[in-house]
Design a protein around this motif. Structure first.
Motif, PDB file in Angstrom:
ATOM      1  N   TYR A   1      -0.575  -5.414   7.418  1.00 19.15           N
ATOM      2  CA  TYR A   1      -0.503  -4.656   6.172  1.00 19.15           C
ATOM      3  C   TYR A   1       0.950  -4.299   5.846  1.00 19.15           C
ATOM      4  O   TYR A   1       1.765  -4.084   6.740  1.00 19.15           O
TER       5      TYR A   1
ATOM      6  N   ILE B   1      -3.543   4.514  -0.777  1.00 13.95           N
ATOM      7  CA  ILE B   1      -4.388   4.906   0.354  1.00 13.95           C
ATOM      8  C   ILE B   1      -4.496   6.420   0.410  1.00 13.95           C
ATOM      9  O   ILE B   1      -3.550   7.141   0.107  1.00 13.95           O
TER      10      ILE B   1
ATOM     11  N   ILE C   1       0.852  -1.192   0.000  1.00 12.36           N
ATOM     12  CA  ILE C   1       0.000   0.000   0.000  1.00 12.36           C
ATOM     13  C   ILE C   1       0.887   1.241   0.000  1.00 12.36           C
ATOM     14  O   ILE C   1       1.688   1.440   0.924  1.00 12.36           O
TER      15      ILE C   1
END
Length: 410
Positions: free
Chosen positions: A39, A91, A17
């Motif tokens: 994550y 994001i 991400i």
């Protein structure tokens, strides 16, 4: 708009991400919290002219400058070949308000649909704006993020103070890297040591306090404005570094002030419109918790005595009431004039208001209120600096030099 790519449970293990770089100190800590939840995140560092060029190619030129930069940074990174589009996600934060921080996530998704339709765009929000994503923020993660903001604010204050006066160049950066690693490991491993705030605050203050500093008098320059341009080195052309090179000390209000501004905005709406909701009640409880944590940090910093503590948020609200209604909450709203007044009150009479192109509410509450602040504080030396794709760094820095020259004559 057609259906956009969704972030699924399987992607937690397979995808990286990418995070736009708004607050380098704070975001490095926050990323570690998400790493502890499984994550994989990476804070983008690309800052070349191609970032702006990619933004101009993929965003309408009437869009606000922060939107252009964030999308440009994403596109520049994806085109670098460093990331596999099939294993990458993006994001973007959303505050839940009416400004770009809530709405230009759709511009990012439109850009991805055109260029990389397989890349999902995640929403980082605490308002329940999107419920169909596997990206979740739990209550423990939210609490850790609050503490990461507190620690990030303290590190930012200590770092800016020390690097402006350090006798041995690089001493402040060395301390910053040390504490980012210590705190990052605490958050990444899931340790509860982050709750030991009094001990950690004191250790950080003592460690930075050991740095040998010059006793020379330097001009203090406050930085206010739209949140992205205010904090992001990419957006403000490394404004803090430039001020230090001009023999000044940059003074930047804390991120926690913006967090509290968002929290109390919902409470204020409930009071103004006589419409108390579940959201306003929750925000009220959250505000009391956050304010208590701010008061704790202020108390410890005052006791240590070497570094100026953040502005007490209730005092900020009191100052705002002198100039503008707290119902003005579009963009940074009443927070900008309140921060201006608080900075001047605390002896920081020279202020740069960072203005991004396309940010109408910021221009109104900043430029529009500057005259009232100057009327109340005759020594206030406030300059608005515009940041956009067409503005040259030379012109921006020349205007700042003029402001500094005026400060020397005060």
């Amino acid at each position: 708009m057609s259906e956009y790519a969704k972030f699924t449970e399987d992607m937690i293990k397979t995808h990286t991400i990418l995070v736009p770089n708004m607050l380098p100190i704070h975001f490095r800590l926050i990323i570690k919290i998400f790493e502890s939840a499984g994550y994989k995140m990476e804070l983008l560092q690309n800052e070349s002219r191609s970032v702006v060029d990619e933004g101009l190619k993929n965003v309408h030129n009437d869009a606000c400058y922060p939107a252009l930069l964030v999308i440009g940074q994403f596109m520049d990174a994806l085109k670098s070949g460093k990331y596999d589009p099939d294993k990458t996600a993006l994001i973007m934060s959303q505050t839940g308000g009416g400004c770009r921080a809530s709405n230009y996530i759709h511009l990012i998704r439109k850009c991805m649909q055109k260029n990389y339709p397989q890349i999902p765009v995640l929403s980082l929000n605490f308002s329940g704006l999107e419920k169909d994503s596997a990206f979740k923020i739990t209550a423990p993660m939210f609490l850790k993020m609050l503490y990461a903001v507190l620690y990030g604010d303290l590190l930012m204050i200590c770092y800016n103070k020390c690097r402006a006066y350090e006798l041995v160049k690089g001493s402040a950066l060395k301390k910053l890297n040390k504490w980012q690693k210590i705190l990052g490991n605490i958050f990444r491993t899931g340790s509860s040591d982050y709750l030991h705030t009094k001990a950690l605050y004191s250790q950080i203050l003592e460690d930075f306090g050991k740095i040998e500093l010059s006793s020379a008098k330097k001009i203090k320059v406050g930085i206010v404005g739209e949140i992205y341009v205010k904090y992001s080195p990419l957006a403000n052309n490394h404004l803090e570094d430039f001020l230090i090179s001009e023999n000044c000390e940059p003074v930047v209000p804390t991120l926690l002030e913006f967090v509290m501004y968002c929290a109390c905005g919902n409470m204020t709406d409930g009071r103004l419109y006589d419409h108390v909701t579940k959201s306003s009640v929750i925000n009220g409880i959250g505000y009391k918790l956050i304010y208590s944590k701010q008061k704790e940090l202020i108390s410890i910093m005052k006791k240590h005595g070497k570094f100026d503590p953040p502005h007490d948020f209730e005092h900020l609200r009191h100052l705002a009431d002198k100039y503008i209604n707290q119902g003005v909450v579009m963009g940074e709203g009443w927070l900008i004039p309140a921060e201006m007044a608080s900075l001047v009150e605390s002896g920081v009479e020279n202020i740069i208001s960072a203005q991004p192109f396309g940010c109408l509410p910021n221009h109104i509450v900043a430029k529009g209120m500057a005259r009232k602040i100057k009327s109340a504080y005759p020594n206030a030396n406030i300059v608005a600096i515009d940041y956009d794709a067409g503005a040259t760094r030379v012109n921006q820095e020349n205007r700042i030099k003029l402001m500094i020259a005026n400060a020397r004559g005060v």
